[in-house]
Design a protein around this motif. Sequence first.
Motif, PDB file in Angstrom:
ATOM      1  N   ALA A  17     -34.092 -33.571 -14.348  1.00  0.00           N
ATOM      2  CA  ALA A  17     -33.405 -33.555 -13.305  1.00  0.00           C
ATOM      3  C   ALA A  17     -32.522 -34.958 -12.405  1.00  0.00           C
ATOM      4  CB  ALA A  17     -34.285 -32.837 -12.533  1.00  0.00           C
ATOM      5  N   SER A  18     -32.274 -35.487 -12.737  1.00  0.00           N
ATOM      6  CA  SER A  18     -31.411 -37.177 -11.740  1.00  0.00           C
ATOM      7  C   SER A  18     -30.031 -36.839 -12.302  1.00  0.00           C
ATOM      8  CB  SER A  18     -32.429 -37.960 -12.292  1.00  0.00           C
ATOM      9  OG  SER A  18     -34.131 -38.472 -11.944  1.00  0.00           O
ATOM     10  N   GLY A  19     -29.740 -35.889 -13.370  1.00  0.00           N
ATOM     11  CA  GLY A  19     -28.410 -35.631 -13.092  1.00  0.00           C
ATOM     12  C   GLY A  19     -27.837 -35.214 -14.668  1.00  0.00           C
ATOM     13  N   LEU A  20     -26.725 -35.076 -15.234  1.00  0.00           N
ATOM     14  CA  LEU A  20     -25.313 -35.237 -15.697  1.00  0.00           C
ATOM     15  C   LEU A  20     -24.376 -36.090 -16.047  1.00  0.00           C
ATOM     16  CD1 LEU A  20     -24.953 -31.619 -16.119  1.00  0.00           C
ATOM     17  CD2 LEU A  20     -26.913 -32.553 -17.504  1.00  0.00           C
ATOM     18  N   GLY A  21     -24.113 -36.856 -16.916  1.00  0.00           N
ATOM     19  CA  GLY A  21     -23.291 -37.313 -17.135  1.00  0.00           C
ATOM     20  C   GLY A  21     -23.455 -39.516 -16.204  1.00  0.00           C
ATOM     21  N   ARG A  22     -22.385 -40.062 -16.737  1.00  0.00           N
ATOM     22  CA  ARG A  22     -22.621 -41.056 -15.783  1.00  0.00           C
ATOM     23  C   ARG A  22     -21.120 -41.892 -14.942  1.00  0.00           C
ATOM     24  NH1 ARG A  22     -27.044 -40.124 -17.589  1.00  0.00           N
ATOM     25  NH2 ARG A  22     -27.817 -40.640 -18.568  1.00  0.00           N
ATOM     26  N   GLU A  23     -21.915 -42.592 -14.529  1.00  0.00           N
ATOM     27  CA  GLU A  23     -20.652 -42.943 -13.512  1.00  0.00           C
ATOM     28  C   GLU A  23     -20.459 -45.045 -13.581  1.00  0.00           C
ATOM     29  OE1 GLU A  23     -21.812 -41.960  -9.206  1.00  0.00           O
ATOM     30  OE2 GLU A  23     -20.050 -41.077  -9.862  1.00  0.00           O
ATOM     31  N   THR A  52     -22.623 -36.399  -5.672  1.00  0.00           N
ATOM     32  CA  THR A  52     -24.156 -37.697  -5.286  1.00  0.00           C
ATOM     33  C   THR A  52     -24.956 -36.521  -4.601  1.00  0.00           C
ATOM     34  OG1 THR A  52     -22.313 -39.514  -6.345  1.00  0.00           O
ATOM     35  CG2 THR A  52     -24.098 -39.859  -4.404  1.00  0.00           C
ATOM     36  N   GLY A  53     -26.132 -36.420  -4.998  1.00  0.00           N
ATOM     37  CA  GLY A  53     -27.237 -35.536  -3.669  1.00  0.00           C
ATOM     38  C   GLY A  53     -27.983 -35.279  -4.269  1.00  0.00           C
ATOM     39  N   SER A  54     -28.786 -34.859  -3.354  1.00  0.00           N
ATOM     40  CA  SER A  54     -29.909 -34.241  -3.895  1.00  0.00           C
ATOM     41  C   SER A  54     -29.881 -32.726  -5.440  1.00  0.00           C
ATOM     42  CB  SER A  54     -30.722 -33.784  -2.181  1.00  0.00           C
ATOM     43  OG  SER A  54     -30.026 -32.612  -2.709  1.00  0.00           O
ATOM     44  N   LEU A  72     -28.324 -37.444  -9.315  1.00  0.00           N
ATOM     45  CA  LEU A  72     -29.100 -36.476  -8.243  1.00  0.00           C
ATOM     46  C   LEU A  72     -30.327 -37.792  -7.239  1.00  0.00           C
ATOM     47  CD1 LEU A  72     -28.874 -33.289  -9.523  1.00  0.00           C
ATOM     48  CD2 LEU A  72     -27.666 -33.787  -7.987  1.00  0.00           C
ATOM     49  N   GLY A  73     -31.393 -37.111  -7.070  1.00  0.00           N
ATOM     50  CA  GLY A  73     -31.892 -38.072  -6.783  1.00  0.00           C
ATOM     51  C   GLY A  73     -33.297 -38.629  -7.731  1.00  0.00           C
ATOM     52  N   GLY A  74     -34.214 -39.076  -7.500  1.00  0.00           N
ATOM     53  CA  GLY A  74     -35.084 -39.795  -8.258  1.00  0.00           C
ATOM     54  C   GLY A  74     -36.636 -40.218  -7.481  1.00  0.00           C
ATOM     55  N   LYS A  75     -37.674 -40.735  -8.846  1.00  0.00           N
ATOM     56  CA  LYS A  75     -39.145 -41.101  -7.749  1.00  0.00           C
ATOM     57  C   LYS A  75     -39.076 -41.737  -9.277  1.00  0.00           C
ATOM     58  CE  LYS A  75     -42.664 -40.456  -5.295  1.00  0.00           C
ATOM     59  NZ  LYS A  75     -41.522 -41.110  -3.718  1.00  0.00           N
ATOM     60  N   ILE A 135     -17.983 -35.192  -4.066  1.00  0.00           N
ATOM     61  CA  ILE A 135     -18.886 -34.923  -2.843  1.00  0.00           C
ATOM     62  C   ILE A 135     -20.423 -35.905  -3.199  1.00  0.00           C
ATOM     63  CG2 ILE A 135     -20.549 -33.272  -2.148  1.00  0.00           C
ATOM     64  CD1 ILE A 135     -18.845 -31.177  -3.509  1.00  0.00           C
ATOM     65  N   GLY A 136     -19.986 -36.354  -2.035  1.00  0.00           N
ATOM     66  CA  GLY A 136     -20.574 -37.695  -1.549  1.00  0.00           C
ATOM     67  C   GLY A 136     -21.895 -37.469  -0.872  1.00  0.00           C
ATOM     68  N   ALA A 137     -22.982 -38.249  -0.711  1.00  0.00           N
ATOM     69  CA  ALA A 137     -24.331 -38.479   0.094  1.00  0.00           C
ATOM     70  C   ALA A 137     -24.318 -39.744   1.027  1.00  0.00           C
ATOM     71  CB  ALA A 137     -25.771 -38.750  -0.783  1.00  0.00           C
ATOM     72  N   TRP A 138     -25.157 -39.434   1.990  1.00  0.00           N
ATOM     73  CA  TRP A 138     -24.676 -40.256   2.914  1.00  0.00           C
ATOM     74  C   TRP A 138     -25.143 -41.983   3.115  1.00  0.00           C
ATOM     75  CZ3 TRP A 138     -29.423 -41.780   3.469  1.00  0.00           C
ATOM     76  CH2 TRP A 138     -30.650 -40.834   3.698  1.00  0.00           C
ATOM     77  N   ASN A 139     -25.896 -41.839   2.002  1.00  0.00           N
ATOM     78  CA  ASN A 139     -26.481 -43.489   1.875  1.00  0.00           C
ATOM     79  C   ASN A 139     -25.467 -44.499   2.112  1.00  0.00           C
ATOM     80  OD1 ASN A 139     -26.513 -42.373  -0.840  1.00  0.00           O
ATOM     81  ND2 ASN A 139     -28.044 -43.521  -1.160  1.00  0.00           N
ATOM     82  N   TYR A 140     -24.289 -44.278   0.580  1.00  0.00           N
ATOM     83  CA  TYR A 140     -23.460 -45.284   0.176  1.00  0.00           C
ATOM     84  C   TYR A 140     -21.968 -44.756   0.319  1.00  0.00           C
ATOM     85  CZ  TYR A 140     -27.082 -48.618  -0.989  1.00  0.00           C
ATOM     86  OH  TYR A 140     -27.902 -49.854  -0.564  1.00  0.00           O
ATOM     87  N   PRO A 141     -21.226 -44.343   1.996  1.00  0.00           N
ATOM     88  CA  PRO A 141     -20.382 -43.463   1.447  1.00  0.00           C
ATOM     89  C   PRO A 141     -18.977 -44.501   1.335  1.00  0.00           C
ATOM     90  CG  PRO A 141     -21.291 -44.185   4.070  1.00  0.00           C
ATOM     91  CD  PRO A 141     -22.470 -44.494   3.039  1.00  0.00           C
TER      92      PRO A 141
END
Length: 485
Positions: free
Chosen positions: A453-459, A228-230, A252-255, A150-156
């Motif tokens: 909170a930025s995620g799990l696993g690695r791509e 990839t998403g929020s 997920l997201g970041g700051k 499932i993808g986000a919209w920034n790098y389709p």
Amino acid sequence: MTYPTQPIASHYINGRYVEDTAGDLIQVIYPATGQIIAQVHAATPAVIEQAIASGRAAQAAWAALSGTQRGRVLRRAADLMRAANHDLSVLETYDTGKPYQETSVVDATSGADALEYFGGLAASLTGEHIPLGEDWVYTRREPLGLCVGIGAWNYPTQIACWKGAPALACGNAMIFKPSEVTPLCALKVAEILTQAGLPDGLFNVVQGMGAVGQALVSDTRVAKVSLTGSVPTGRKVYAAAAQGLKHVTLELGGKSPLIIFDDADLENAVSGAILGNFYSSGQVCSNGTRVFVHKAIKDRFLARLTARLQGAVLGDPQDPATSFGPMVSARQLEIAEGYIAQGKAEGARLVCGGARLDRAGFFLPPTVFADVRDDMVIAREEIFGPVMAVLDFEDEAEVLARANDTEFGLAAGVFTRDLARAHRIAAGFEAGTCYINTYNDAPVEAPFGGVKASGLGRENSKAAIEHYSQVKSVYVRMGDLEAPF
Ligand code: NDP
């Protein structure tokens, strides 16, 4: 342009385009003009069923091929993707609004890198032999089955390839659901895979909103989900996947923090801050949006930064001279504007930008706030737009603690000429990807992903193989077997 923006049909299933106009209408808007350039329909339950059934039907035979045979298809797809780079980049620019200057060197090219890398790796995926005296165990590295991306919209394009390539290399089938905001590019990835010889059903694309993603994640026949998403969507997907005890990767997201010490090469540090905040109009998950600048160089840093931002060329993103495009949607622009208003209200100093451009499309110029405090909302929440927060610091230990004082942990960067300090800081960062005297590189050879909170696993990298395969142990007894009775 060679590709019309209107696709042949909404979905790509079992090696061909599929339509079902009963699904909700999704209008595709070109961010540079606000005009509708295409429309697709969300997947109906019948379309989802077709995608799942064809993926399941095709997967076993694909997994039974040798890794070399699977890899050959992926490497051929990489070549086709590179050959089509211009047209794919034009389409990516229509889909996202990102300038062609970026898309022509980042999107299809990094997608092709992923196909080539995992295509090359496919033949080397093996188990191991574990001797146990006379007996022994061997392990088999096996695919998971049907995976959902499932993808986000920034790098389709890139997201479709970062998920699809390792999944296919390991012998899985994948159903990919792009963001409803950018439905066009993944269809081209599917077409190219078919042209490269991928058997039908192994890479299906279905359109839709969150509900379609949810239906896919909840289906008992799906073995793995990569999102990839929020962060809020990540929590929902994780919870739904937990019901079926599915494998999960969450990007997920970041700051993310970017620390600039007073001994840093100033021009390089400014470049890092620009790359980490304004590339893709700031719509990059790993952006270093909390820029901690040592007090001794803060004024010089801000002066050079604002001077260099004057060089940004805003305009028609299809013009190769344009270096800064619109935001992806009216909604995303409004979100960023809301944060800018909040930054002003909380007393941050607006150094440049801050107001949308008076023209069609969703243009927000590079925006910089200085004198930002750690407790301000613009320093705590992901904006996902071209808004940089500059914070002051003086002490190394103090700035590292402040950098880590966030729920996120996707990326982090440091600029300094003192390499001992650079490695000390990198070791201390609570983040999945760290940068020393650079920012936002994402080569396929390196693992990419978040902590906290930025995620799990690695791509990417060999690490992704662990997330698209599982190890089976086979115990072999060579002699007689004794039993207590
Ligand atoms: P969203 O979380 O809104 O959406 C991500 C995807 O999930 C979309 O395809 C969306 O569908 C889908 N979705 C929404 N709800 C559900 C659900 N309940 N079940 C299954 N799928 C669902 O993110 P955005 O698209 O707005 O992207 C921006 C976010 O992505 C930012 O937070 C950013 O940091 C993050 N991101 C992370 C990256 C990383 O690698 N770590 C890279 C790029 C972005 P739809 O939108 O069509 O409704």
